[in-house]
Design a protein around this motif. Structure first.
Motif, PDB file in Angstrom:
ATOM      1  N   ILE A  41       0.834  -1.198   0.000  1.00 53.22           N
ATOM      2  CA  ILE A  41       0.000   0.000   0.000  1.00 53.22           C
ATOM      3  C   ILE A  41       0.874   1.255   0.000  1.00 53.22           C
ATOM      4  CG2 ILE A  41      -1.677   1.343   1.346  1.00 53.22           C
ATOM      5  CD1 ILE A  41      -2.865  -1.372   2.266  1.00 53.22           C
ATOM      6  N   LYS A  42       1.972   1.235   0.743  1.00 52.19           N
ATOM      7  CA  LYS A  42       2.881   2.393   0.747  1.00 52.19           C
ATOM      8  C   LYS A  42       3.465   2.641  -0.643  1.00 52.19           C
ATOM      9  CE  LYS A  42       4.200   2.592   5.580  1.00 52.19           C
ATOM     10  NZ  LYS A  42       5.289   2.664   6.541  1.00 52.19           N
ATOM     11  N   GLN A  43       3.761   1.569  -1.375  1.00 48.45           N
ATOM     12  CA  GLN A  43       4.242   1.723  -2.753  1.00 48.45           C
ATOM     13  C   GLN A  43       3.156   2.338  -3.629  1.00 48.45           C
ATOM     14  OE1 GLN A  43       5.410  -2.218  -3.912  1.00 48.45           O
ATOM     15  NE2 GLN A  43       7.397  -2.113  -2.890  1.00 48.45           N
ATOM     16  N   ASP A  44       1.907   1.905  -3.410  1.00 48.71           N
ATOM     17  CA  ASP A  44       0.792   2.467  -4.168  1.00 48.71           C
ATOM     18  C   ASP A  44       0.639   3.960  -3.894  1.00 48.71           C
ATOM     19  OD1 ASP A  44       0.254   0.011  -5.289  1.00 48.71           O
ATOM     20  OD2 ASP A  44      -1.455  -0.432  -3.988  1.00 48.71           O
ATOM     21  N   ILE A  45       0.825   4.360  -2.643  1.00 46.27           N
ATOM     22  CA  ILE A  45       0.727   5.782  -2.287  1.00 46.27           C
ATOM     23  C   ILE A  45       1.767   6.583  -3.062  1.00 46.27           C
ATOM     24  CG2 ILE A  45       1.075   7.470  -0.430  1.00 46.27           C
ATOM     25  CD1 ILE A  45      -0.200   5.390   1.478  1.00 46.27           C
ATOM     26  N   LYS A  46       2.993   6.074  -3.145  1.00 43.13           N
ATOM     27  CA  LYS A  46       4.052   6.779  -3.884  1.00 43.13           C
ATOM     28  C   LYS A  46       3.697   6.904  -5.363  1.00 43.13           C
ATOM     29  CE  LYS A  46       7.778   5.489  -0.770  1.00 43.13           C
ATOM     30  NZ  LYS A  46       8.979   4.671  -0.571  1.00 43.13           N
ATOM     31  N   LYS A  47       3.105   5.838  -5.927  1.00 44.42           N
ATOM     32  CA  LYS A  47       2.711   5.876  -7.338  1.00 44.42           C
ATOM     33  C   LYS A  47       1.639   6.938  -7.569  1.00 44.42           C
ATOM     34  CE  LYS A  47       3.644   0.991  -8.169  1.00 44.42           C
ATOM     35  NZ  LYS A  47       3.017  -0.327  -8.406  1.00 44.42           N
ATOM     36  N   VAL A  48       0.675   7.000  -6.663  1.00 40.56           N
ATOM     37  CA  VAL A  48      -0.411   7.979  -6.793  1.00 40.56           C
ATOM     38  C   VAL A  48       0.136   9.394  -6.644  1.00 40.56           C
ATOM     39  CG1 VAL A  48      -2.518   8.839  -5.701  1.00 40.56           C
ATOM     40  CG2 VAL A  48      -2.235   6.396  -6.067  1.00 40.56           C
ATOM     41  N   GLN A  49       1.050   9.592  -5.708  1.00 40.41           N
ATOM     42  CA  GLN A  49       1.605  10.933  -5.486  1.00 40.41           C
ATOM     43  C   GLN A  49       2.377  11.421  -6.708  1.00 40.41           C
ATOM     44  OE1 GLN A  49       3.633  10.086  -1.787  1.00 40.41           O
ATOM     45  NE2 GLN A  49       1.989  11.011  -0.574  1.00 40.41           N
ATOM     46  N   LYS A  50       2.954  10.506  -7.471  1.00 43.09           N
ATOM     47  CA  LYS A  50       3.654  10.902  -8.692  1.00 43.09           C
ATOM     48  C   LYS A  50       2.689  11.408  -9.758  1.00 43.09           C
ATOM     49  CE  LYS A  50       7.620   7.837  -8.163  1.00 43.09           C
ATOM     50  NZ  LYS A  50       8.326   6.657  -8.685  1.00 43.09           N
ATOM     51  N   LEU A  51       1.425  11.018  -9.665  1.00 38.82           N
ATOM     52  CA  LEU A  51       0.420  11.454 -10.638  1.00 38.82           C
ATOM     53  C   LEU A  51      -0.083  12.865 -10.367  1.00 38.82           C
ATOM     54  CD1 LEU A  51      -1.777   8.226 -10.897  1.00 38.82           C
ATOM     55  CD2 LEU A  51      -0.098   9.057 -12.560  1.00 38.82           C
ATOM     56  N   GLU A  52       0.111  13.340  -9.134  1.00 35.82           N
ATOM     57  CA  GLU A  52      -0.378  14.675  -8.780  1.00 35.82           C
ATOM     58  C   GLU A  52       0.297  15.723  -9.660  1.00 35.82           C
ATOM     59  OE1 GLU A  52      -1.050  15.954  -4.700  1.00 35.82           O
ATOM     60  OE2 GLU A  52      -0.658  13.888  -4.092  1.00 35.82           O
ATOM     61  N   GLY A  53      -0.500  16.664 -10.133  1.00 34.16           N
ATOM     62  CA  GLY A  53       0.037  17.748 -10.944  1.00 34.16           C
ATOM     63  C   GLY A  53       0.103  17.432 -12.424  1.00 34.16           C
ATOM     64  N   LYS A  54      -0.115  16.176 -12.806  1.00 32.32           N
ATOM     65  CA  LYS A  54      -0.123  15.821 -14.221  1.00 32.32           C
ATOM     66  C   LYS A  54      -1.504  16.107 -14.788  1.00 32.32           C
ATOM     67  CE  LYS A  54       3.559  12.490 -13.987  1.00 32.32           C
ATOM     68  NZ  LYS A  54       4.054  11.192 -14.335  1.00 32.32           N
ATOM     69  N   PRO A  55      -1.579  16.395 -16.068  1.00 30.84           N
ATOM     70  CA  PRO A  55      -2.888  16.723 -16.665  1.00 30.84           C
ATOM     71  C   PRO A  55      -3.864  15.549 -16.548  1.00 30.84           C
ATOM     72  CG  PRO A  55      -1.098  16.990 -18.259  1.00 30.84           C
ATOM     73  CD  PRO A  55      -0.506  16.436 -17.018  1.00 30.84           C
TER      74      PRO A  55
ATOM     75  N   ILE B 205      -7.132  11.504  -7.145  1.00 30.17           N
ATOM     76  CA  ILE B 205      -5.694  11.433  -6.884  1.00 30.17           C
ATOM     77  C   ILE B 205      -5.331  12.172  -5.596  1.00 30.17           C
ATOM     78  CG2 ILE B 205      -3.443  12.244  -7.732  1.00 30.17           C
ATOM     79  CD1 ILE B 205      -4.487  11.526 -10.579  1.00 30.17           C
ATOM     80  N   ARG B 206      -5.993  13.303  -5.336  1.00 32.07           N
ATOM     81  CA  ARG B 206      -5.708  14.050  -4.105  1.00 32.07           C
ATOM     82  C   ARG B 206      -6.187  13.296  -2.862  1.00 32.07           C
ATOM     83  NH1 ARG B 206      -7.065  18.500  -7.274  1.00 32.07           N
ATOM     84  NH2 ARG B 206      -9.192  18.544  -6.467  1.00 32.07           N
ATOM     85  N   ARG B 207      -7.305  12.585  -2.966  1.00 27.42           N
ATOM     86  CA  ARG B 207      -7.896  11.896  -1.802  1.00 27.42           C
ATOM     87  C   ARG B 207      -7.323  10.507  -1.562  1.00 27.42           C
ATOM     88  NH1 ARG B 207     -11.151  12.822   2.142  1.00 27.42           N
ATOM     89  NH2 ARG B 207     -12.122  10.875   1.697  1.00 27.42           N
ATOM     90  N   LEU B 208      -6.843   9.855  -2.603  1.00 28.56           N
ATOM     91  CA  LEU B 208      -6.427   8.465  -2.500  1.00 28.56           C
ATOM     92  C   LEU B 208      -5.334   8.209  -1.469  1.00 28.56           C
ATOM     93  CD1 LEU B 208      -7.287   5.768  -3.580  1.00 28.56           C
ATOM     94  CD2 LEU B 208      -5.665   6.032  -5.442  1.00 28.56           C
TER      95      LEU B 208
END
Length: 87
Positions: free
Chosen positions: A38-52, A61-64
């Motif tokens: 789950i921690k790895q998933d959080i890092k993956k989601v955080q990398k998506l922030e700010g992308k179109p 993405i902000r809530r996940l």
């Protein structure tokens, strides 16, 4: 990596209580794997922030990460896992 669920474990009741030796250790080890996953998933989601993305995708993405952190907390409490065990 395939994560196990409770259905994957062969747990037998012992006089009204569950046997805790190998069963409990196996469940705790698997819970620790789940937390790390789950921690790895959080890092993956955080990398998506700010992308179109669409507005809805941005909201998700902000809530996940917050939702996933809640899952980690629940697993840690349920299985009595300490931060030291996650290192």
């Amino acid at each position: 990596m395939k994560l196990k669920t409770l259905l994957d474990f062969d747990i037998h009741p012992c006089g009204g209580n569950h046997c805790h030796s190998d069963d409990e250790n196996s469940l705790r080890r698997e819970a620790i794997k789940w937390i790390k996953h789950i921690k790895q998933d959080i890092k993956k989601v955080q990398k998506l922030e700010g992308k179109p993305q669409s507005a809805l995708q941005n909201q998700v993405i902000r809530r996940l990460p917050e939702i996933l952190e809640g899952q980690i907390i629940w697993i840690k409490i349920f299985f009595n896992i300490t931060d030291e065990e996650l290192i």
